[in-house]
Design an enzyme around this catalytic site. Structure first.
Site: not given
Ligand code: PMP
Length: 314
Positions: A157
């Site tokens: 991220k």
């Molecule tokens: N894909 C992307 C590109 C995201 O930004 C997120 C949010 N963090 C997710 C998927 C979902 O991930 P998570 O369940 O860890 O929030």
């Protein structure tokens, strides 16, 4: 969307004083890593949802971006509890961020810039709306592809990479949709701008694998665990675009979006255009756990001990 305090570089700062320099490297080049997390109110107190998993991913993102991780998972958990207490919050959306600040060069290699760290906790309801959790959202397949591996790391991220998500969601909004689903560089299904995607076909679940330029979502992993526990087969496999039109049910997962049904793709109804039974069953378990009406079987919640003077506050 406001709170009293933001934790910044080791200190609790009043909201308006948590500021950065205009020449911060991250502002120019996207050299930041972050997490999106939630605390839910369970039994009258805040409980951090999957905190260690989020901070482990943050440390992984730091490694990919070559940023020092600054705090350990345990230290991050402690800071999170402190900020929730300082803000007297029982539920919140939470944003830890590690970024390169202002150094004495404008060069791209910012490893000599100071590293800054924040954690903010703000009130924020379900990202796609409460109503969407029941009735589902209308989405489009985005004209924007996810960057292929080797060009960027979808698994980390990293702030700068989120221009891709911004393009996807802005295009969707401009076209009258709630969200876009991006394909990967090969044209197979990847993910939403901030959500992973699941399809239900003949009572089995399918979701793209980590190799399809997705973020390894924490909610995705929870949903896989819940679905398997309920006896469903879950297959992580490359999903051709047309399966989006074949699916009987579809839903997004994400910290902000939670577990949210998709009712149409490119104006084509998913199934009968309503939330389907498998989606509802999984939502019931997920929301049951985070709202405290079901046992936290997998230990996903970390309760935050309240200040002694706050105990008994209505
Ligand atoms: N894909 C992307 C590109 C995201 O930004 C997120 C949010 N963090 C997710 C998927 C979902 O991930 P998570 O369940 O860890 O929030």
């Amino acid at each position: 969307m406001r709170a009293d305090y933001i934790w910044m570089n080791g200190e609790m700062q009043p909201w308006d004083r948590a500021q950065v320099h205009v020449l911060a490297h991250a502002l120019h080049y996207g050299s930041s890593v972050f997490e999106g997390m939630r605390a839910y109110e369970v039994a009258g107190q805040a409980a951090i949802f999957c905190g260690p998993a989020h901070f482990e991913r943050l440390l992984f993102s730091c490694k990919v971006a070559r940023l020092p991780s600054v705090l350990t998972v345990e230290q991050w958990m402690g800071v999170t509890a402190d900020v929730l207490r300082a803000n007297r919050q029982r539920s919140a959306y939470m944003r830890p961020l590690v970024f390169r600040g202002c150094g004495d060069s404008m060069g791209l290699d910012g490893r000599k810039c100071p590293v800054e760290t924040i954690l903010a906790t703000v009130p924020w309801g379900s990202y796609l709306g409460e109503e969407a959790l029941q009735h589902g959202v209308d989405v489009q397949v985005s004209s924007w592809r996810r960057t292929g591996s080797g060009a960027a790391s979808a698994l980390a991220k990293i702030g700068g990479q989120y221009i891709s998500s911004q393009s996807i969601v802005m295009e969707a909004h401009d076209n009258g949709f709630s969200e876009g689903i991006a394909l990967d560089a090969h044209g197979d299904v990847s993910e939403g701008s901030g959500e992973n995607v699941f399809l239900v076909y003949k009572n089995e679940l399918f979701t793209p694998p980590l190799g399809s330029s997705i973020l390894s979502g924490i909610t995705r992993q929870c949903v896989i665990t819940i679905a398997k526990d309920l006896g469903y087969t879950v297959t992580e496999m490359t999903i051709p675009r047309e399966m989006l039109y074949l699916a009987e049910e579809m839903f997004f997962t994400g910290t902000a979006a939670e577990v949210c049904p998709v009712r149409s793709v490119d104006r084509t109804p998913v199934g009968d255009g309503k939330r389907g039974p498998v989606t509802k069953t999984i939502q019931d378990v997920f929301f049951g756990i985070v709202r405290g009406s079901r046992a936290d079987t997998w230990g996903w919640l970390t309760p935050v001990e309240v200040n002694p003077q706050e105990r008994g506050r209505p």
